[in-house]
Design a protein around this motif. Sequence first.
Motif, short mmCIF file in Angstrom:
data_model
loop_
_atom_site.label_atom_id
_atom_site.label_comp_id
_atom_site.label_asym_id
_atom_site.label_seq_id
_atom_site.Cartn_x
_atom_site.Cartn_y
_atom_site.Cartn_z
N PRO A 403 -13.38 -13.10 4.85
CA PRO A 403 -13.28 -12.35 6.34
C PRO A 403 -12.92 -10.95 6.22
O PRO A 403 -11.83 -10.53 6.10
N LEU A 404 -13.83 -10.05 6.20
CA LEU A 404 -13.84 -8.65 5.96
C LEU A 404 -12.89 -8.21 6.93
O LEU A 404 -12.16 -7.18 6.65
N ASN A 405 -12.84 -8.45 8.29
CA ASN A 405 -12.18 -7.72 9.22
C ASN A 405 -10.46 -8.06 8.93
O ASN A 405 -9.78 -7.59 9.94
N ARG A 406 -10.19 -8.94 8.10
CA ARG A 406 -8.69 -8.87 7.79
C ARG A 406 -8.30 -7.97 6.92
O ARG A 406 -7.18 -8.04 6.41
N TYR A 410 -11.05 -0.11 4.27
CA TYR A 410 -11.92 0.01 3.12
C TYR A 410 -12.66 1.20 3.04
O TYR A 410 -12.85 1.79 4.14
N ALA A 411 -12.73 1.65 1.72
CA ALA A 411 -13.27 3.24 1.58
C ALA A 411 -14.19 3.06 0.21
O ALA A 411 -13.33 2.55 -0.84
N THR A 422 -8.86 8.17 2.47
CA THR A 422 -9.32 7.77 3.83
C THR A 422 -8.67 6.37 4.07
O THR A 422 -8.18 5.95 5.11
N ALA A 423 -8.70 5.69 3.11
CA ALA A 423 -8.10 4.13 3.23
C ALA A 423 -6.55 4.38 3.30
O ALA A 423 -6.08 3.37 4.42
N ILE A 424 -5.82 4.88 2.45
CA ILE A 424 -4.55 4.91 3.06
C ILE A 424 -4.07 5.46 4.28
O ILE A 424 -3.08 5.06 5.01
N ALA A 425 -4.99 6.53 4.73
CA ALA A 425 -4.50 6.99 6.09
C ALA A 425 -5.12 6.03 7.00
O ALA A 425 -3.85 6.00 8.28
N GLN A 426 -5.87 5.36 7.00
CA GLN A 426 -6.30 4.32 8.21
C GLN A 426 -5.18 3.12 8.01
O GLN A 426 -4.83 2.77 9.23
N ALA A 427 -4.76 2.79 7.09
CA ALA A 427 -3.64 1.56 6.72
C ALA A 427 -2.32 2.15 7.36
O ALA A 427 -1.79 1.67 8.10
N CYS A 428 -2.02 3.50 7.05
CA CYS A 428 -0.80 4.01 7.74
C CYS A 428 -1.04 3.95 9.19
O CYS A 428 -0.02 3.63 9.91
N LEU A 429 -2.05 4.42 9.84
CA LEU A 429 -2.14 4.68 11.20
C LEU A 429 -1.97 3.70 11.77
O LEU A 429 -1.36 3.19 13.08
N TYR A 430 -2.83 2.30 11.44
CA TYR A 430 -2.59 1.04 12.08
C TYR A 430 -1.18 0.40 11.82
O TYR A 430 -0.57 0.05 12.92
N ARG A 431 -0.66 0.41 10.54
CA ARG A 431 0.80 -0.38 10.50
C ARG A 431 1.67 0.47 11.38
O ARG A 431 2.71 -0.14 11.77
N SER A 432 1.83 1.92 11.32
CA SER A 432 2.84 2.65 11.87
C SER A 432 2.72 2.52 13.60
O SER A 432 3.47 2.63 14.21
N SER A 433 1.36 2.04 14.21
CA SER A 433 1.23 1.94 15.50
C SER A 433 1.73 0.46 16.27
O SER A 433 2.13 0.31 17.11
N LEU A 434 1.45 -0.63 15.18
CA LEU A 434 2.18 -1.87 15.44
C LEU A 434 3.47 -1.99 16.33
O LEU A 434 3.50 -2.66 17.30
N PRO A 435 4.41 -1.26 15.93
CA PRO A 435 5.89 -1.68 16.57
C PRO A 435 5.72 -1.03 17.94
O PRO A 435 6.55 -1.39 18.61
N ALA A 436 4.67 -0.26 18.55
CA ALA A 436 4.92 0.35 19.73
C ALA A 436 4.22 -0.65 20.50
O ALA A 436 3.97 -0.30 21.80
N PRO A 449 -10.21 0.16 17.65
CA PRO A 449 -10.56 1.25 17.01
C PRO A 449 -10.25 0.85 15.46
O PRO A 449 -10.96 1.68 14.50
N GLN A 450 -9.46 0.21 14.99
CA GLN A 450 -9.26 -0.28 13.64
C GLN A 450 -10.23 -1.05 12.90
O GLN A 450 -10.74 -0.61 12.08
N VAL A 451 -10.87 -1.91 13.94
CA VAL A 451 -12.21 -2.64 13.38
C VAL A 451 -13.35 -1.59 13.19
O VAL A 451 -14.21 -1.83 12.50
N ARG A 452 -13.57 -0.80 14.39
CA ARG A 452 -14.49 0.16 14.55
C ARG A 452 -14.64 1.11 13.15
O ARG A 452 -15.60 1.17 12.62
N PHE A 453 -13.41 1.54 12.82
CA PHE A 453 -13.17 2.49 11.64
C PHE A 453 -13.55 1.79 10.44
O PHE A 453 -14.43 2.43 9.47
N LEU A 454 -13.12 0.53 10.29
CA LEU A 454 -13.26 -0.18 9.17
C LEU A 454 -14.90 -0.58 8.74
O LEU A 454 -15.33 -0.58 7.99
N GLU A 455 -15.39 -1.21 9.99
CA GLU A 455 -16.96 -1.30 9.84
C GLU A 455 -17.71 -0.14 9.71
O GLU A 455 -18.76 -0.25 8.86
#
Length: 572
Positions: A403-406, A410-411, A422-436, A449-455
């Motif tokens: 299941p790729l969207n899990r 990806y980079a 690129t991969a570390i930045a995407q992971a940080c942006l998503y994980r840091s946004s979850l608590p809000a 936008p997370q899935v869009r960037f991944l795909e």
Amino acid sequence: MNRFLPKRSLLILILVPCLALLLWNLHQMQHPAGTPVSPQETISHHVILIPLDGRPPCRQFVIDAGRIGGTEVLTPPHELQDYYSQPGDTKAMKSWLSSEIGHADAVILSIDQLLYGGLLTAREKQASEEDVNELLTYLQELHEDHPDVPIYAFSILPRLTPQDTIDGYNERRDIMAYSRLVGRQAAGLSVDEEKIASLKAKIPPASLERYLAHFRENAALNERLMDLTHDGTLTRLVLGQDDGEEYGIPNIEKFALQGYIKDLGLSEKQVFLTHGADEIALSLLAAWHNEQTGYIPKVFVQYNDAHAEDRVMPYMAVPTGICTEEKIRLTGGEQVASPEEADFTLLVSTNDADENTLDSRAECVQLLKENIEKGQPTALVDLSKHFTGEETVLPQLIASDFPLNRLLAYAGWNTTSNSLGTAIAQACLYRSSLPAVTNEEEAIGLAAPQVRFLENRILEDYFYLKEDIDTINSTLKKAGYVNTADLDLERNYRWANLMLRTSMTRHLLVYRQTAAFRAPFPIDTPAGTIWLQLHDLQADMSFPWPRTFEIYLETTPFLEKLSSSPAQAQSY
């Protein structure tokens, strides 16, 4: 007339099966299994970006990734931006920045853009003392007028390759050999001094002086930028090493700058040296967002084999492990010793067919499946020594219905530093946004936008760069167009764009029917976990510059919410 026949024949060969596949796809398209959703993205921050240049990795990636963190990234109008060999309008860009900064929460700016007009121009052009003084004064005045808006600047060290203005194959080869030997000598290694003297004697003095002056000029500029950081004008300065090697004159400059940092007593939070260039703005965006949210990412790193950490990949001056730890620190994170301590796992695959590492791909697939079973968010950096699909993990993931969207990110494009950043930045942006996130609608708005960037990364980094680019280049060359790095805008550029869209559309038609693409993925909300599915993905693409090295992607994901937790999700 005959020279155009191969084009027409090729188009028939491409378009007929593509049309048949499209009709089959429309006939076979399943109805959504769940309820279609319309994500509502929330914008909470506004950041100005003066990009390194107009290519998507330097500009569009940052805009798209900013949406993951609820940040609108504002960039200069296209007419002010550089375009391939045409430099940007530096004066107009500074005027634009001055007029917009009052509406921003932060500024991320490229010194090479504001001084030279972009990276390619910076590689060739010498800046006068007047130009440098004007830029530094401008930055001081910008800070004085807007002291509450932090300025994150980055500057790129010259690469080992000589400037294009130094012509001739033998001359360029001798300069690069000289640079490597001098670099080894400066590192304290044994070298053939007679060989150094022989090479120096063969190089025209004017060419060697032009080459060395480029490093002196850059070092002087970066020292003055560090002075501005020391006095608080710049909140942070990142110095990037572009297309590095283990030994060379660029490293001599780097080590001297490290000494200057120490002399000024500057911390890593003030001045940071990193390997890479294109991904730095994206890393700075993630670092800024982490600071705003108070997020300190703890990252557990896995590698595809026992030697991956020490493997030096193409265009890199350091082993993969050093670059990985460096990119984590740049975002304000830290590397931890176990997955239990981590916020997410970073799986780094550095496959090299010459070293017989390809068996590790299956092990990577197994590791990813195990991580999902444990509920361990994982980002995949999928590197290839020879930039070939057979060295990557992604096709095996698709074949195994993973299941790729899990994936958290990806980079796998270009250099190790580009992909890691690129991969570390995407992971940080998503994980840091979850608590809000406060409700289900916001959770879906974050996921889109997370899935869009991944795909987007999957489509470009694998389907284009590992499958299509060689075919397009080969077809152009067979038709008589030798230089795919400098296409004719009126003829082969249009043809190349047609080949790109046709071939990538065929990939997408097949890919989006795979179980790997359609597999449901969980989203955490305050009320509990919901399951989303990517039902469709529409994409358009083109070459942003008249060359085939990179592509511009515009995609739209279509998501649906499942009514219950899917049974197949438990199989991993």
